[in-house]
Design a protein around this motif. Structure first.
Motif, PDB file in Angstrom:
ATOM      1  N   ASN A  84       2.790  50.301  -5.433  1.00  0.00           N
ATOM      2  CA  ASN A  84       2.901  49.839  -6.563  1.00  0.00           C
ATOM      3  C   ASN A  84       1.419  50.299  -7.408  1.00  0.00           C
ATOM      4  OD1 ASN A  84       5.417  47.782  -6.690  1.00  0.00           O
ATOM      5  ND2 ASN A  84       3.830  47.219  -5.034  1.00  0.00           N
TER       6      ASN A  84
ATOM      7  N   TYR B  75      -0.975  50.979 -10.808  1.00  0.00           N
ATOM      8  CA  TYR B  75      -1.115  50.515 -12.204  1.00  0.00           C
ATOM      9  C   TYR B  75      -1.914  51.443 -12.707  1.00  0.00           C
ATOM     10  CZ  TYR B  75       1.414  46.226 -10.438  1.00  0.00           C
ATOM     11  OH  TYR B  75       2.432  45.563 -10.026  1.00  0.00           O
TER      12      TYR B  75
ATOM     13  N   PHE C  63      -7.436  42.952 -15.719  1.00  0.00           N
ATOM     14  CA  PHE C  63      -6.288  43.074 -15.057  1.00  0.00           C
ATOM     15  C   PHE C  63      -5.988  42.430 -13.516  1.00  0.00           C
ATOM     16  CE2 PHE C  63      -2.833  45.204 -12.579  1.00  0.00           C
ATOM     17  CZ  PHE C  63      -1.836  45.269 -13.072  1.00  0.00           C
TER      18      PHE C  63
ATOM     19  N   TRP D 292      -3.782  39.364 -12.031  1.00  0.00           N
ATOM     20  CA  TRP D 292      -3.175  39.909 -11.158  1.00  0.00           C
ATOM     21  C   TRP D 292      -3.033  38.893 -10.023  1.00  0.00           C
ATOM     22  CZ3 TRP D 292      -2.981  40.875  -5.820  1.00  0.00           C
ATOM     23  CH2 TRP D 292      -1.669  41.380  -5.413  1.00  0.00           C
TER      24      TRP D 292
ATOM     25  N   HIS E 234       0.124  36.739  -9.987  1.00  0.00           N
ATOM     26  CA  HIS E 234       1.015  37.385  -9.382  1.00  0.00           C
ATOM     27  C   HIS E 234       1.017  37.189  -7.691  1.00  0.00           C
ATOM     28  CE1 HIS E 234       4.706  39.745  -8.789  1.00  0.00           C
ATOM     29  NE2 HIS E 234       4.184  40.648  -8.269  1.00  0.00           N
TER      30      HIS E 234
ATOM     31  N   GLU F   1       0.726  36.312 -18.553  1.00  0.00           N
ATOM     32  CA  GLU F   1       1.530  37.705 -17.628  1.00  0.00           C
ATOM     33  C   GLU F   1       1.833  38.694 -18.898  1.00  0.00           C
ATOM     34  OE1 GLU F   1       3.118  38.131 -14.173  1.00  0.00           O
ATOM     35  OE2 GLU F   1       0.790  37.631 -14.454  1.00  0.00           O
ATOM     36  N   GLN F   2       2.234  38.190 -19.996  1.00  0.00           N
ATOM     37  CA  GLN F   2       2.195  39.039 -21.073  1.00  0.00           C
ATOM     38  C   GLN F   2       0.858  39.883 -21.657  1.00  0.00           C
ATOM     39  OE1 GLN F   2       3.782  37.419 -24.786  1.00  0.00           O
ATOM     40  NE2 GLN F   2       3.170  39.131 -25.994  1.00  0.00           N
TER      41      GLN F   2
ATOM     42  N   ARG G   7      -1.273  40.312 -19.451  1.00  0.00           N
ATOM     43  CA  ARG G   7      -1.727  41.292 -18.219  1.00  0.00           C
ATOM     44  C   ARG G   7      -0.801  42.615 -18.561  1.00  0.00           C
ATOM     45  NH1 ARG G   7       0.673  41.989 -12.703  1.00  0.00           N
ATOM     46  NH2 ARG G   7       2.251  40.639 -13.120  1.00  0.00           N
ATOM     47  N   PHE G   8       0.214  42.390 -18.930  1.00  0.00           N
ATOM     48  CA  PHE G   8       1.101  43.767 -18.857  1.00  0.00           C
ATOM     49  C   PHE G   8       0.660  44.430 -20.228  1.00  0.00           C
ATOM     50  CE2 PHE G   8       3.650  42.284 -15.301  1.00  0.00           C
ATOM     51  CZ  PHE G   8       3.776  43.273 -14.683  1.00  0.00           C
ATOM     52  N   GLU G   9       0.029  43.734 -21.377  1.00  0.00           N
ATOM     53  CA  GLU G   9      -0.515  44.388 -22.307  1.00  0.00           C
ATOM     54  C   GLU G   9      -1.567  45.484 -22.116  1.00  0.00           C
ATOM     55  OE1 GLU G   9      -1.445  41.254 -25.101  1.00  0.00           O
ATOM     56  OE2 GLU G   9       0.650  41.276 -25.612  1.00  0.00           O
TER      57      GLU G   9
ATOM     58  N   VAL H 219      -1.363  47.422 -19.255  1.00  0.00           N
ATOM     59  CA  VAL H 219      -1.164  48.378 -18.544  1.00  0.00           C
ATOM     60  C   VAL H 219      -0.525  49.501 -19.536  1.00  0.00           C
ATOM     61  CG1 VAL H 219       0.700  49.054 -16.942  1.00  0.00           C
ATOM     62  CG2 VAL H 219      -0.376  46.982 -16.784  1.00  0.00           C
TER      63      VAL H 219
ATOM     64  N   HIS I 177       2.977  52.118 -15.030  1.00  0.00           N
ATOM     65  CA  HIS I 177       3.079  51.444 -13.754  1.00  0.00           C
ATOM     66  C   HIS I 177       4.292  52.187 -13.196  1.00  0.00           C
ATOM     67  CE1 HIS I 177       5.496  48.219 -11.652  1.00  0.00           C
ATOM     68  NE2 HIS I 177       4.340  48.471 -10.904  1.00  0.00           N
TER      69      HIS I 177
END
Length: 147
Positions: free
Chosen positions: A37, A39, A49, A53, A57, A126-127, A129-131, A133, A136
């Motif tokens: 995976n 990123y 990040f 994670w 995660h 989590e939102q 964290r993905f902002e 990125v 991926h």
């Protein structure tokens, strides 16, 4: 009568072929699968990040490791950066017990409420964290035998 016999022979062959295909799929599905995976994170935010994670995660993955659904977890980041088009900031390599488990995105659900009772805070983290990125991607990989 010959027509009926031919029909039975064809049906028997079709059943035999489909059973062999099913057996091969079951054997393949039962084999471990490794997925890398990758990123790519907004410039300057990789440490944030990775911290998110690890907090949000990684505990879920450790539960899957304890359960036996995941066989290994490895995380890496590059020491130096590459060109922007090929840059990645964080890589997680997971080996799942089976292909089915690797692509069952709901396998962490039973542990989310257990590990993160404040679901509202968890979802916001989590939102965020993905902002962070930019990109991926997941790459299923296999070992190549060398002579």
């Amino acid at each position: 009568m010959k027509r009926k016999l031919a029909h039975c022979v064809i049906m028997g062959l079709l059943i035999l072929i489909s059973n062999q295909s099913f057996a091969q799929k079951t054997t393949v599905d039962a084999a471990p699968i490794t997925i890398e995976n990758y990123y790519k994170i907004k410039w300057g935010y990789a440490d944030e990040f990775i911290a998110l994670w690890k907090k949000n995660h990684y505990p879920l993955l450790k539960k899957l490791l304890e359960k036996g659904d995941v066989l290994s977890i490895k995380a890496e980041s590059p020491i130096i950066h590459s060109s922007e088009d090929s840059r990645w900031d964080f890589k997680v390599t997971l080996t799942f017990k089976t292909e089915h488990l690797a692509f069952d995105y709901s396998i962490t659900e039973p542990f989310k409420k257990q590990l993160f009772p404040d679901q509202d805070s968890y979802q916001k983290a989590e939102q965020h964290r993905f902002e962070l990125v930019i990109a991926h991607w997941d790459v299923p990989v296999e070992s190549v035998a060398l002579p």
